[in-house]
Design an enzyme around this catalytic site. Structure first.
Site: not given
Length: 274
Positions: A11-12, A74, A159, A193, A195
């Site tokens: 993942d990024s 991702c 984040e 996504c 996240h």
């Protein structure tokens, strides 16, 4: 041949840990390496060429570690880099290895969740602009209407550990209202996504009754289990010691502090200089 042949999960940044968590629940017996390219995150607003170059570099590293299978956990990398890597690079790097993404497993089953045949996609700007979900859903469910909404502020909120703050309410409500206003009758929202599951409570708070919210982790885990069953040549190459190793291209201490939010437990990562 390396003694350990783990499954690679890429993942990024941190989001892929929500997918890895679900994979480990279903398939705990295998060895895994996770790599978060945090030093170059976020990928969501980067060009196709840049995302492809970064992702390819990480896939090459996974192969050097002995991984026969790499999961791009991702959405942006899956949308902007996966097809090129599969078609242009895999034969050169190692034709016996495989690289899989999170978009196709999701689009294969998304039609099972809707009765109105109207689905909303919440994603990064990069994933939305790629059109990948619209294209893939059309292949499997041509009668479904897809409406997309880019939510560029959601990843930074998460984040920076602001996703539970009152200030996050505005940005969650804003994008939910916008996508619902675009297309009446949406009964499924896909969090495209990795996240976004961390915003699930807030998302449900602002949604009308009757709209289902789908996260990808369990779908991807089910798909991986099915894939390994159908491809014994790959499955037999995956080592089984239950080992989990985590790498980040940024500061491991910072990664570890944030990662537990996504993974649900403490972890200890190593630094990788790419």
């Amino acid at each position: 041949m390396p003694i350990s042949q783990p499954i690679g999960i890429f993942d990024s940044g941190y989001g892929g840990l929500t997918v890895m968590k679900e994979i480990l629940q279903q398939l705990p017996q295998y060895d895994y390496i996770y790599l978060g390219d945090n030093a170059r995150a976020p990928y969501g607003n980067r060009s196709f060429e840049t995302v492809y170059r970064y992702t390819l570099q990480c896939v090459e590293w996974f192969f050097e570690q002995g991984c026969p299978l790499v999961i791009l956990a991702c959405n942006t990398a899956s949308a902007k880099a996966l097809r090129s890597i599969q078609q242009n690079d895999l034969q050169r790097l190692n034709p016996d290895n495989r690289v899989l993404g999170v978009i196709r497993p999701t689009t294969e089953v998304i039609g099972q969740y809707t009765t109105s045949k109207k689905i909303g996609i919440l994603a990064t700007r990069g994933t939305v602009n790629s059109g990948s979900y619209t294209i893939e859903i059309e292949k499997f469910y041509p009668d479904i209407t897809v409406t997309q909404e880019a939510c560029p502020i959601w990843v930074p909120l998460i984040e920076n550990n602001e996703h539970n703050s009152p200030g996050a309410d505005y940005f969650v409500q804003k994008h939910l209202e916008h996508i619902i206003q675009q297309e009446a009758g949406i009964d499924v929202l896909l969090l495209a996504c990795t996240h976004y599951p961390l915003l699930l409570d807030k998302i449900r708070k602002f949604l009308p009754d009757g709209i289902k919210v789908i996260s990808q982790g369990e779908i991807v885990a089910n798909s991986l289990a099915d894939y390994l069953q159908r491809h014994p040549g790959i499955e037999n190459r995956c080592s089984r010691s239950g080992e989990r190793t985590f790498y980040t291209t940024d500061d491991p201490e910072d990664f570890d502090a944030h990662a537990s939010i996504f993974f649900g437990e403490a972890l200890h990562s190593k630094h990788l200089n790419l």
